[in-house]
Design an enzyme around this catalytic site. Structure first.
Site, PDB file in Angstrom:
ATOM      1  CE  LYS A  26      34.333  20.774 -41.929  1.00 35.89           C
ATOM      2  NZ  LYS A  26      34.319  19.379 -42.453  1.00 35.89           N
ATOM      3  NE  ARG A  96      36.172  21.031 -45.923  1.00 35.97           N
ATOM      4  CZ  ARG A  96      36.750  22.107 -45.393  1.00 35.97           C
ATOM      5  NH1 ARG A  96      36.682  23.283 -46.007  1.00 35.97           N
ATOM      6  NH2 ARG A  96      37.387  22.010 -44.244  1.00 35.97           N
ATOM      7  N   GLY A 105      36.271  14.476 -37.568  1.00 38.19           N
ATOM      8  CA  GLY A 105      36.623  13.169 -38.123  1.00 38.19           C
ATOM      9  C   GLY A 105      35.510  12.131 -38.083  1.00 38.19           C
ATOM     10  CG  MET A 107      29.583  12.587 -40.203  1.00 40.98           C
ATOM     11  SD  MET A 107      28.205  13.710 -40.319  1.00 40.98           S
ATOM     12  CE  MET A 107      28.960  15.228 -39.819  1.00 40.98           C
ATOM     13  NE  ARG A 346      37.259  22.439 -35.012  1.00 40.87           N
ATOM     14  CZ  ARG A 346      37.424  21.334 -35.745  1.00 40.87           C
ATOM     15  NH1 ARG A 346      36.493  20.934 -36.561  1.00 40.87           N
ATOM     16  NH2 ARG A 346      38.529  20.641 -35.654  1.00 40.87           N
ATOM     17  CG  HIS A 468      31.534   8.200   4.691  1.00 36.20           C
ATOM     18  ND1 HIS A 468      32.854   7.976   5.007  1.00 36.20           N
ATOM     19  CD2 HIS A 468      31.039   8.999   5.654  1.00 36.20           C
ATOM     20  CE1 HIS A 468      33.130   8.603   6.136  1.00 36.20           C
ATOM     21  NE2 HIS A 468      32.053   9.230   6.552  1.00 36.20           N
ATOM     22  NE  ARG A 590      27.445  16.743   7.310  1.00 36.22           N
ATOM     23  CZ  ARG A 590      28.029  17.227   6.218  1.00 36.22           C
ATOM     24  NH1 ARG A 590      29.227  17.776   6.315  1.00 36.22           N
ATOM     25  NH2 ARG A 590      27.416  17.160   5.057  1.00 36.22           N
ATOM     26  NE  ARG A 646      23.308  17.874  10.978  1.00 36.45           N
ATOM     27  CZ  ARG A 646      23.591  17.090   9.938  1.00 36.45           C
ATOM     28  NH1 ARG A 646      22.831  17.128   8.856  1.00 36.45           N
ATOM     29  NH2 ARG A 646      24.620  16.289   9.973  1.00 36.45           N
ATOM     30  CD  GLU A 773      17.361  16.811   7.342  1.00 36.27           C
ATOM     31  OE1 GLU A 773      18.269  16.344   6.647  1.00 36.27           O
ATOM     32  OE2 GLU A 773      17.497  17.052   8.547  1.00 36.27           O
ATOM     33  CB  SER A 792      19.539  25.094   6.123  1.00 37.69           C
ATOM     34  OG  SER A 792      20.582  24.616   5.305  1.00 37.69           O
ATOM     35  N   GLY A 794      18.146  20.518   3.429  1.00 36.98           N
ATOM     36  CA  GLY A 794      19.048  19.372   3.483  1.00 36.98           C
ATOM     37  C   GLY A 794      18.690  18.485   2.305  1.00 36.98           C
ATOM     38  CB  THR A 795      19.125  19.003  -1.306  1.00 35.77           C
ATOM     39  OG1 THR A 795      20.499  19.364  -1.191  1.00 35.77           O
ATOM     40  CG2 THR A 795      18.268  20.230  -1.409  1.00 35.77           C
ATOM     41  CG  ASN A 796      23.015  15.266   0.823  1.00 39.33           C
ATOM     42  OD1 ASN A 796      23.035  15.762  -0.304  1.00 39.33           O
ATOM     43  ND2 ASN A 796      24.017  15.341   1.660  1.00 39.33           N
ATOM     44  CG  ASP A 797      18.525  12.984   5.036  1.00 36.59           C
ATOM     45  OD1 ASP A 797      19.039  12.003   4.464  1.00 36.59           O
ATOM     46  OD2 ASP A 797      18.717  13.258   6.229  1.00 36.59           O
ATOM     47  CB  CYS A 859      23.464  22.741   4.401  1.00 41.79           C
ATOM     48  SG  CYS A 859      22.147  21.796   5.165  1.00 41.79           S
ATOM     49  CE1 TYR A 879      23.119  28.765   3.970  1.00 42.94           C
ATOM     50  CE2 TYR A 879      21.604  30.512   4.665  1.00 42.94           C
ATOM     51  CZ  TYR A 879      22.143  29.234   4.831  1.00 42.94           C
ATOM     52  OH  TYR A 879      21.703  28.441   5.849  1.00 42.94           O
TER      53      TYR A 879
HETATM   54  P1  ADP Z   1      36.889  17.325 -40.980  1.00 46.90           P
HETATM   55  O1  ADP Z   1      35.504  17.779 -40.728  1.00 46.90           O
HETATM   56  O2  ADP Z   1      37.117  15.910 -40.631  1.00 46.90           O
HETATM   57  O3  ADP Z   1      37.897  18.273 -40.385  1.00 46.90           O
HETATM   58  P2  ADP Z   1      37.317  18.635 -43.504  1.00 46.90           P
HETATM   59  O4  ADP Z   1      36.094  18.813 -44.320  1.00 46.90           O
HETATM   60  O5  ADP Z   1      37.783  19.792 -42.755  1.00 46.90           O
HETATM   61  O6  ADP Z   1      37.112  17.368 -42.557  1.00 46.90           O
HETATM   62  O7  ADP Z   1      38.445  18.127 -44.484  1.00 46.90           O
HETATM   63  C1  ADP Z   1      39.648  17.617 -44.030  1.00 46.90           C
HETATM   64  C2  ADP Z   1      40.834  18.305 -44.699  1.00 46.90           C
HETATM   65  O8  ADP Z   1      40.735  18.255 -46.102  1.00 46.90           O
HETATM   66  C3  ADP Z   1      40.929  19.779 -44.397  1.00 46.90           C
HETATM   67  O9  ADP Z   1      41.603  20.006 -43.196  1.00 46.90           O
HETATM   68  C4  ADP Z   1      41.736  20.301 -45.559  1.00 46.90           C
HETATM   69  O10 ADP Z   1      43.106  20.150 -45.277  1.00 46.90           O
HETATM   70  C5  ADP Z   1      41.338  19.385 -46.668  1.00 46.90           C
HETATM   71  N1  ADP Z   1      40.399  20.085 -47.564  1.00 46.90           N
HETATM   72  C6  ADP Z   1      39.069  20.124 -47.492  1.00 46.90           C
HETATM   73  N2  ADP Z   1      38.540  20.902 -48.467  1.00 46.90           N
HETATM   74  C7  ADP Z   1      39.587  21.360 -49.176  1.00 46.90           C
HETATM   75  C8  ADP Z   1      39.714  22.225 -50.311  1.00 46.90           C
HETATM   76  N3  ADP Z   1      38.651  22.756 -50.897  1.00 46.90           N
HETATM   77  N4  ADP Z   1      40.951  22.482 -50.763  1.00 46.90           N
HETATM   78  C9  ADP Z   1      42.035  21.939 -50.163  1.00 46.90           C
HETATM   79  N5  ADP Z   1      41.980  21.128 -49.098  1.00 46.90           N
HETATM   80  C10 ADP Z   1      40.776  20.840 -48.597  1.00 46.90           C
HETATM   81 MG    MG Z   2      19.703  14.984   7.047  1.00 46.92          MG
HETATM   82 MG    MG Z   3      38.491  20.033 -40.802  1.00 47.38          MG
END
Ligand code: ADP
Ligand code: MG
Ligand code: MG
Length: 920
Positions: A26, A96, A105, A107, A346, A468, A590, A646, A773, A792, A794-797, A859, A879
């Protein structure tokens, strides 16, 4: 002195995109967006090194951090023209989390920090918007109370205490939505929240903004080790040592009224890959409101009508981001009183279909090179392009309707629907009647092959990804769900019970082999576009956009790969499919699979049970024309491509019947007694066939079998060649550990070849080689290569014998082994490079020391596994050979291995690519 804090704002940032390790994903991308001139609210990132320090030093900070944060905060204040904690002109911030890899989501994030009663008063004066101020305030107290002060549900069924208070308020006011609450309501909520926090946790709510800030920073670092985050890290192999960064950023407000809002979007459709802006937004909302599901958000296209100015700006940013990152991006934005701000971006997660389409499209748009496109598609993702598919809507409604019966291993991807039968002969018979069937077995064995072939899909209650059923299903390109242990199958009554429901013979079920789901009833399917073009030839490539994407990727893959790709096939139709998928030869045919074919099992059993050489030769004479016909079909299908055949390999007891009625019937056919047949079958029984009477051992004790098979191969070769079709047979002797075994068999093969040439008055080329093998074969490869013209693996065996693990009964401990990281992955799925791989390296080095042009392939099942293919490339094999439906995957994996091997860019690389393209 070490730098811990990195500022971004006013078009300039101290960080950039490639500093994810230090700033988290982020933070690094906020810096990058700032640097490329996008509207990002100013802020700063506290590096992941502080997180490491925090945990290494009893949750304390480096001494210099305080001053660095204060200095950065000053810069933010001057960038925003507001002051943290100043009631007249207050700056509010968000705190954040942000790890190196995105953990959506997992943390915690706190918004509107810096708020208190006096600041709220000042803000009202400044904005004249009571409701906005108290809405922001109550959100802040709620988030801070939860994340920092720990007022959250104690039990999992308990409702969030803050939500309880909000609900009471709504009831009292007789409204349904948060937005319907007015400023006084919000103000009232702030007070109620603070009192609840004090009552339940004993904490006073901190009024001092700086105290709030440090509380939030500590909580975000602390959230790196909350249960959710720990579980997520385990699931996705994210090391604990990475730590999280903390981003402090000035707030922009989407909750200032109807000209404000917030949203999330993808720069292309993440499900289909279509080049369209895809996302959702809400007006007068903040933070996670869009994804929280409290109010239903609107599609982004809607914004084009409601607010064309903002939409255009956003669409421009979408293109700027794609141009800059050269990938599909996932973005978060906020609109404050008609002004747009970017809050996150991202690289966007996507389905396999989208990954492929986006990669191909971006090459067309000259955003990325063909090599980069190959690097962005996981070889296994190609599976999804090849498999028949369920109509998604139908499947969803089936699941919603409670028709999901069970979940097993997704052993053979694709979709299949049919009527349940519980044994192979029934499957065949029903299919002959024109029925569509799902063969349902506790587990399958080689005797079931024809029934498996007749079935649309295969379902087993036992067995893993290399059982199998799974192996054969992949080779046949069948849909398969294996190891579905919740099924109770009763062969006697032809029923299976699951979840208290009973499924009877003839009932319809549907298998999703891509997800491992088993559904009750019919769900409509259709073959994939790629198959309709390549195999059924029922679709014109011009009308098949998905096929076209596939073809482009294959074209690029062939440009860069060095490894040849062959297939494991023992039927002409399988071979033709494989060639359509790009196979350049057969790496393993086979012959024993042929013995189960039409009319062949009878003479085969006679041969096995014969008492005298004479009787055995009589039975073999019956088999000869049948085998010859099989080989002819394959040579014709392969049209001059090399075909490795074979000689007979599995233990003989696999070919004889084990139940009394079948043994009585066989005795009748052979004109002998049941007792005699029964006794012979018992004597063939082996407890651990892996180490038993099989492979070349059979041909050494019964040389007449090798002789018959060689004759069948060479007569077929001579006949096909005389029809003007080139042939390239390669005879492969299995399970050789001692050169003398190979010498013995090679003599027979070469003698018969000479005889056939003489009889037919012709000449043909052929090779004699061996499978490596067992470890002794690898360790004495220099001796063996004196005789063998190719190896060749025969990596299973080879895996079984190197690890001393029999894969049929290994599931019980192999799964825990992988969990305990004794092996990083199931060694039968992904080659054990350190052990088995070392033996392969030794074999190649020793083999090529006496025969420099020794052809080397693989194989085993590993020949279709991308990571194993990479290894085969690295150790200079010629191959890999895999099941027909994995050929495209192997082509891509081989190309990726070649590109990873020579990652340099520029002219030199291009020349090399062209050269290897010309070579083939
Ligand atoms: P997560 O990692 O769970 O996506 P974020 O840090 O992106 O959490 O925060 C979640 C939401 O909070 C963001 O999608 C944004 O909408 C809002 N947010 C975070 N920072 C700001 C900010 N500085 N101003 C306005 N909204 C914010
Ligand atoms: Mg064999
Ligand atoms: Mg976010």
């Amino acid at each position: 002195m070490k730098k811990y804090v990195y500022f971004f704002g006013k078009g300039k940032a101290e960080g950039k995109a490639d500093m994810k390790g230090l700033l988290g994903g982020k933070g690094a991308n906020l810096a990058e967006m700032t640097n490329i001139g996008l509207p990002v609210p100013a802020g700063f990132s506290i590096s992941t090194e502080v997180c490491t320090h925090f945990y290494a030093n009893k949750r304390t900070y480096p001494r210099s951090l305080n001053a660095e944060v204060a200095a950065a905060l000053k810069k933010v204040e001057s960038a925003m023209g507001a002051k943290f904690g100043d009631p007249k002109n207050p700056l509010l911030v968000s705190v954040r989390s942000g790890a190196r890899a995105s953990m959506p989501g997992m943390m915690d994030t706190i918004l509107n920090l810096g708020m208190n009663d006096t600041v709220a008063g000042g803000l009202i004066q400044k904005t004249g918007n009571n409701r906005f101020v108290y809405d922001s305030y109550r959100r802040f107290v709620q988030m801070y109370g939860d994340v920092v002060l720990g007022l959250k549900p104690v039990h999992k069924d308990e409702i969030d205490p803050f939500e309880v208070i909000i609900e009471e308020k709504k009831k009292e006011r007789g409204v349904h939505l948060d937005t319907e609450l007015n400023a006084d309501d919000m103000k009232d909520l702030v007070g109620k929240f603070k009192r609840a926090i004090k009552e339940k946790t004993g904490h006073d709510f901190p009024e001092d903004p700086l105290k709030q800030l440090w509380g939030a920073i500590g909580a975000v670092f602390g959230s790196w080790n909350n249960d959710r985050a720990i579980a997520y890290r385990k699931m996705y192999d994210i090391p604990e040592s990475w730590g999280t960064a903390v981003n402090v950023q000035s707030m922009v407000f989407g909750n200032m009224g109807e000209t404000s809002g917030t949203g999330v979007a993808f720069t292309r459709d993440a499900a289909t890959g279509d080049d369209m802006f895809y996302g959702e937004y809400l007006m007068n909302a903040q933070g996670e409101d869009v994804v929280a599901g409290i109010r239903t958000p609107l599609p982004i296209a809607d914004l084009a009508e409601r607010n064309p100015v903002i939409y255009k700006q956003l669409d421009r940013i979408r293109h700027t981001l794609e141009k800059h990152y050269r990938d599909m991006m996932d973005i978060e934005f906020t609109i404050q009183e008609g002004k747009l701000y970017m809050l996150q971006c991202r690289v966007g997660k996507r389905t396999a279909f989208a990954a492929i389409k986006i990669a191909v499209d971006m090459v067309g748009e000259r955003l990325i090179s063909d090599r980069e496109a190959l690097g962005r598609i996981e070889p296994d993702q190609l599976n999804q392009l090849l498999r028949p598919v369920f109509d998604l809507k139908e499947k969803e409604s089936a699941v919603k309707g409670g028709r999901l019966l069970a979940k097993g291993l997704n052993a053979g991807p694709g979709a299949a629907t049919g009527r349940v039968v519980f044994n192979a002969p029934d499957a065949e018979a029903w299919k002959k009647r024109g029925e569509q069937v799902i063969l349902t077995r506790i587990e399958t064995s080689p005797e079931d092959i024809k029934g498996m072939d007749a079935a649309e899909g295969i379902l087993t209650a036992r067995g893993g990804m290399t059982s199998h059923a799974a192996l054969v299903a992949r080779q046949m390109g069948k849909v398969c769900v294996a190891g579905c242990s919740s099924l109770e199958i009763d062969y006697g009554t032809h029923t299976m019970t699951v979840k208290g429901k009973t499924v009877r013979e003839g009932d319809w079920i549907s298998l999703d082999g891509t997800t491992g789901e088993v559904l009750e009833g019919k769900v409509a399917t259709r073959p994939s576009e790629v198959l309709r073009v390549l195999v059924d030839k029922s679709l014109d490539p011009k009308d098949a956009p998905v096929y076209q994407q596939y073809a482009r990727i294959m074209q690029w893959a062939d440009r860069y790969r060095r490894l040849k790709i062959r297939t494991n096939a023992d039927q002409p139709d399988q071979s033709l499919n494989a060639v359509a998928f790009g196979a350049e030869g057969i790496g393993l045919c086979r012959t024993e699979h042929m013995f189960f074919g039409e009319g062949k099992i009878g003479p085969m059993r006679e041969m096995i049970l014969a008492d005298t050489l004479e009787d055995r030769k009589k039975a073999l004479a019956k088999l000869l024309p049948l085998q010859r016909k099989d080989f002819e079909g394959i040579f014709v299908a392969m049209n001059g491509r090399p075909v490795t055949i074979r000689t007979i390999d599995p233990p003989l007891h696999e070919f004889v019947p084990h139940e009394e009625p079948a043994q009585r019937e066989l005795a009748r056919q052979m004109g002998t007694t049941y007792e005699k047949v029964h006794q012979r079958v018992e004597s063939l029984h082996e407890f651990n066939p892996m180490l038993g009477f099989r492979g070349c051992r059979l041909g050494l004790i019964y040389p007449e079998i090798t002789e018959m098979q060689s004759r069948a191969i060479f007569e077929a070769a001579a006949d096909v060649q005389s029809r003007g079709i080139p042939v390239e047979p390669e005879i492969m002797i299995p399970l050789v550990g001692n050169v003398k075994e190979l010498e013995h068999q090679e003599k027979i093969v070469r003698r018969v070849a000479g005889e056939v040439m003489k009889e037919k008055g012709t000449k043909f080329k052929y090779l004699v080689g061996t499978m490596i093998e067992i470890p002794r074969g690898a360790l004495t490869a220099d001796e063996i290569a004196g005789v063998a013209e190719f190896f060749s693996f025969g990596t299973n065996d080879l895996t079984q014998t190197t690890l001393g693990v029999s894969r049929d009964d290994a599931a019980r401990f192999l799964i825990p082994y992988v969990e305990m990281e004794i092996y990083p992955k199931d060694p039968f799925e992904s080659l054990d490079r350190t052990g088995v791989g070392e033996l392969m390296k030794i074999a190649i080095a020793k083999g090529r020391s006496v025969r420099p042009d020794l052809k080397v392939g693989i194989c085993g099942e590993h020949g279709g596994d991308p990571s194993s293919i990479e290894f085969c490339h690295q150790i200079n094999q010629n191959y890999v050979s895999c099941s027909p439906f994995r050929v495209p995957i192997a082509r891509l994996a081989a190309a990726r291995a070649a590109l990873a091997d020579a990652p340099a860019s520029g002219a030199k690389k291009k020349a090399a690519g062209k050269k290897s393209a010309r070579r083939r």
